[in-house]
Design a protein around this motif. Structure first.
Motif, PDB file in Angstrom:
ATOM      1  N   TYR A  30      -5.932  -3.764  -4.983  1.00 21.24           N
ATOM      2  CA  TYR A  30      -5.470  -2.765  -4.729  1.00 21.24           C
ATOM      3  C   TYR A  30      -4.354  -3.194  -3.655  1.00 21.24           C
ATOM      4  N   GLN A  31      -3.838  -3.524  -3.060  1.00 21.58           N
ATOM      5  CA  GLN A  31      -3.521  -4.383  -1.764  1.00 21.58           C
ATOM      6  C   GLN A  31      -2.527  -4.558  -2.183  1.00 21.58           C
ATOM      7  N   GLN A  32      -2.655  -5.939  -3.352  1.00 21.14           N
ATOM      8  CA  GLN A  32      -1.642  -7.052  -3.757  1.00 21.14           C
ATOM      9  C   GLN A  32      -0.804  -5.738  -4.712  1.00 21.14           C
ATOM     10  N   ILE A  33      -1.500  -5.024  -5.353  1.00 21.96           N
ATOM     11  CA  ILE A  33       0.061  -3.775  -5.876  1.00 21.96           C
ATOM     12  C   ILE A  33       0.241  -3.319  -5.542  1.00 21.96           C
ATOM     13  N   ALA A  34      -0.215  -2.251  -4.173  1.00 23.72           N
ATOM     14  CA  ALA A  34       0.658  -1.495  -3.349  1.00 23.72           C
ATOM     15  C   ALA A  34       1.874  -2.605  -3.072  1.00 23.72           C
ATOM     16  N   ASP A  35       1.849  -3.694  -2.361  1.00 16.23           N
ATOM     17  CA  ASP A  35       2.368  -4.533  -1.761  1.00 16.23           C
ATOM     18  C   ASP A  35       3.682  -4.437  -2.715  1.00 16.23           C
ATOM     19  N   ILE A  36       3.203  -5.042  -3.821  1.00 13.45           N
ATOM     20  CA  ILE A  36       4.514  -5.556  -5.322  1.00 13.45           C
ATOM     21  C   ILE A  36       4.997  -3.805  -5.280  1.00 13.45           C
ATOM     22  N   THR A  37       4.604  -3.127  -5.056  1.00 11.30           N
ATOM     23  CA  THR A  37       4.879  -1.385  -6.292  1.00 11.30           C
ATOM     24  C   THR A  37       5.528  -0.691  -4.931  1.00 11.30           C
ATOM     25  N   GLY A  38       5.450  -0.823  -3.550  1.00 14.62           N
ATOM     26  CA  GLY A  38       5.624  -0.282  -2.794  1.00 14.62           C
ATOM     27  C   GLY A  38       4.710   0.831  -2.918  1.00 14.62           C
ATOM     28  N   THR A  39       3.771   0.735  -2.641  1.00 12.62           N
ATOM     29  CA  THR A  39       3.003   2.452  -2.983  1.00 12.62           C
ATOM     30  C   THR A  39       2.163   1.916  -2.077  1.00 12.62           C
ATOM     31  N   ASN A  40       1.049   2.782  -1.477  1.00 10.54           N
ATOM     32  CA  ASN A  40      -0.082   2.743  -1.066  1.00 10.54           C
ATOM     33  C   ASN A  40      -1.326   2.786  -1.512  1.00 10.54           C
ATOM     34  N   PRO A  41      -1.968   1.609  -0.806  1.00 12.96           N
ATOM     35  CA  PRO A  41      -3.305   1.301  -1.164  1.00 12.96           C
ATOM     36  C   PRO A  41      -4.544   1.876  -1.805  1.00 12.96           C
ATOM     37  N   ASN A  42      -4.452   3.746  -0.858  1.00 12.31           N
ATOM     38  CA  ASN A  42      -5.183   4.406  -0.957  1.00 12.31           C
ATOM     39  C   ASN A  42      -5.250   4.837  -2.876  1.00 12.31           C
ATOM     40  N   ASN A  43      -4.081   5.991  -2.808  1.00  9.15           N
ATOM     41  CA  ASN A  43      -3.799   6.036  -3.966  1.00  9.15           C
ATOM     42  C   ASN A  43      -3.036   5.042  -5.222  1.00  9.15           C
ATOM     43  N   ILE A  44      -3.454   4.226  -5.436  1.00  8.09           N
ATOM     44  CA  ILE A  44      -3.525   2.911  -6.586  1.00  8.09           C
ATOM     45  C   ILE A  44      -5.161   3.303  -6.981  1.00  8.09           C
ATOM     46  N   GLY A  45      -5.867   3.018  -5.811  1.00  2.91           N
ATOM     47  CA  GLY A  45      -6.795   3.645  -7.211  1.00  2.91           C
ATOM     48  C   GLY A  45      -7.247   4.596  -8.205  1.00  2.91           C
TER      49      GLY A  45
END
Length: 163
Positions: free
Chosen positions: A129-144
């Protein structure tokens, strides 16, 4: 672009570049244009890489950004692009395109929003989730939460319950 740069910095990430470009295109011609543009941008911006993330994160982010930019241009100038995905030998022989279930999944993914497409592709690549957030420029808490909603939408799309 040197052959060494391509072999070391692009070829190991070709599968994800292909998947991202495929998710944002509807024709072989567009796919090839997207792929070429992603590779070109990786080469052009290689000196901007500061090492604050993994090289793979840099490649993913560039591939998504280039695809989204080209998609936006396509939407603004639809006459410049084709809209059908021709069945050529190259497409059918590629493992990314050959599996019918995979094609069905890609068809469903293409019906998601532009950002959700990128998120689900990264999720399918088993990024954290952290990697996805880094790549997409979003918050990791919202990825899940976003991934759960995307999975529900994809299930409905694939079951034919949503247009």
């Amino acid at each position: 672009m040197s052959n060494d740069f391509y072999q070391i910095s692009i070829k190991p990430y070709a599968a994800i570049i292909i998947k991202i470009c495929r998710a944002y295109t509807n024709s072989q011609e567009d796919f090839e244009d997207y792929y070429q543009e992603v590779c070109l941008q990786i080469w052009r911006t290689r000196n901007n890489f500061r090492g604050q993330s993994d090289w793979s994160t840099w490649v993913y982010r560039l591939a998504l950004n280039v695809s989204l930019t080209l998609l936006k241009k396509k939407k603004n100038n639809p006459q410049l692009f084709t809209s059908e995905f021709p069945q050529t030998e190259d497409v059918e022989s590629s493992p990314v395109f050959a599996d019918e279930a995979l094609n069905d999944l890609y068809d469903a993914i293409k019906r998601l929003s532009d950002v959700d497409r990128g998120v689900v592709l990264l999720y399918l690549e088993e990024k954290s989730y952290q990697q996805i957030a880094d790549i997409t420029g979003t918050n990791p808490n919202n990825i899940g939460v976003r991934i759960t909603r995307i999975k529900e939408r994809l299930k409905k799309l694939m079951d034919g319950k949503v247009n």
